[in-house]
Design an enzyme around this catalytic site. Structure first.
Site, PDB file in Angstrom:
ATOM      1  CE  LYS A 230      -1.647   2.044   3.278  1.00 51.56           C
ATOM      2  NZ  LYS A 230      -1.208   3.497   4.037  1.00 51.56           N
ATOM      3  CG  ASP A 249      -6.848   3.232   2.681  1.00 50.80           C
ATOM      4  OD1 ASP A 249      -7.879   3.019   1.531  1.00 50.80           O
ATOM      5  OD2 ASP A 249      -6.793   4.462   2.996  1.00 50.80           O
TER       6      ASP A 249
END
Length: 310
Positions: A230, A249
């Protein structure tokens, strides 16, 4: 008293909405002062005011940079990625994705910033398991402690973002970062600074990676301490021109489970964590849906979800 002179930067609000983009978790250094947004770019304080068809701007230089000229409009064009026409992207996303088409009118003017690679990497290492408010405070503390004073505006002192070399030069940097609230991230930031500084000493710059493939940049970033999929995808998207990078996320995971489960071929789940293989598979499906600028579509959905969160 001298009259304040404002300059015009020609970009309409439908192409960039400062009130939506600047506090949305791409950059963590913009302060809002009434109707103004203030930050430091290229060693100068930049002050922005949004108008319907343009942005007003002015700058304050540090004493050291008074003799250094800066083409502010070029800096702003680069920072706001103005060569990319947002209205065209929105039309394309809407044609590909019915859900995007329904929310787009509510969230216009959301574009991806083109930020300094080192600042972006460092900032997003701090983003793991964290909130925008707390990351902003951490980055402010980092600049106050290790950065260089630029000037003050409206009673607030502004500092540069510290160079990797500035952190490496302080043997107590990890302890000082922990004292500033960085916790376990302090060691990640310091070790990353060491790697970046050593790379710079060998004659390289992080910005050289712009123009490389998404996969090459991502693999490079994943080698840094504290950088997972991420964080790597955020940095790819916001600093290295990898417009197809799709960070996932918890906010995006919520949207995917509610709106895109069939597209990405997953079943809704209670878990907020993803394996790297599942993460990469989902990102790949979303790139196929939204195209080469998939990360820009993601940013609109991310902000739509963020605005729902108390």
């Amino acid at each position: 008293m001298n009259k304040v002179t404002w300059n015009q930067f020609k970009i309409p609000i439908k192409e960039v909405s400062l009130d939506v983009v600047l506090p949305s978790g791409q950059s963590f250094r913009w302060r809002q002062h009434g109707c103004e947004w203030v930050s430091v770019l290229s060693g100068h304080i930049i002050i922005l005011r949004q108008k319907e068809d343009h942005i007003l701007y002015r700058t304050i230089a540090s004493t050291e940079s008074l003799t250094t000229s800066m083409d502010v409009e070029s800096v702003l064009n680069d920072y706001f990625n103005t060569s990319i026409k947002l209205s065209k992207l929105y039309r394309d996303f809407g044609a590909r994705d019915a859900y995007f088409q329904t929310i787009a009118p509510l969230f216009s003017g959301i574009r991806i910033l083109r930020q300094d690679p080192w600042e972006t990497l460092c900032s997003f290492i701090c983003s793991s398991n964290n909130s925008i408010k707390r990351i902003t405070q951490m980055i402010e503390n980092l600049c106050l402690t290790f950065g260089t004073y630029v000037a003050s505006y409206d009673g607030v002192a502004y500092y540069t973002f510290p160079r990797a070399a500035d952190l490496c030069a302080d043997s107590s940097a990890v302890q000082r970062l922990r004292a500033l609230g960085f916790g376990y991230r302090a060691a990640y930031v310091y070790k990353t600074a060491l790697k970046v500084h050593n790379w710079e000493l060998s004659g390289h710059k992080l910005s050289e990676l712009r123009g490389s493939t998404y996969q090459d940049v991502r693999e490079f970033l994943l080698e840094f301490p504290g950088v997972g999929p991420k964080v790597a995808d955020c940095v790819c998207l916001m600093a290295f021109d990898c417009h197809g990078s799709v960070p996932i996320d918890t906010h995006m995971w919520n949207i995917i489970q509610k709106r895109y489960a069939k597209v990405v071929k997953i079943r809704p789940a209670k878990s907020k964590t993803l394996s790297k293989a599942t993460y990469d598979d989902i990102s790949s499906h979303l790139r196929a849906l939204w195209g080469g600028y998939a990360g820009w579509a993601q940013s609109v959905l991310f902000i739509s979800e963020l605005r729902k969160t108390p």
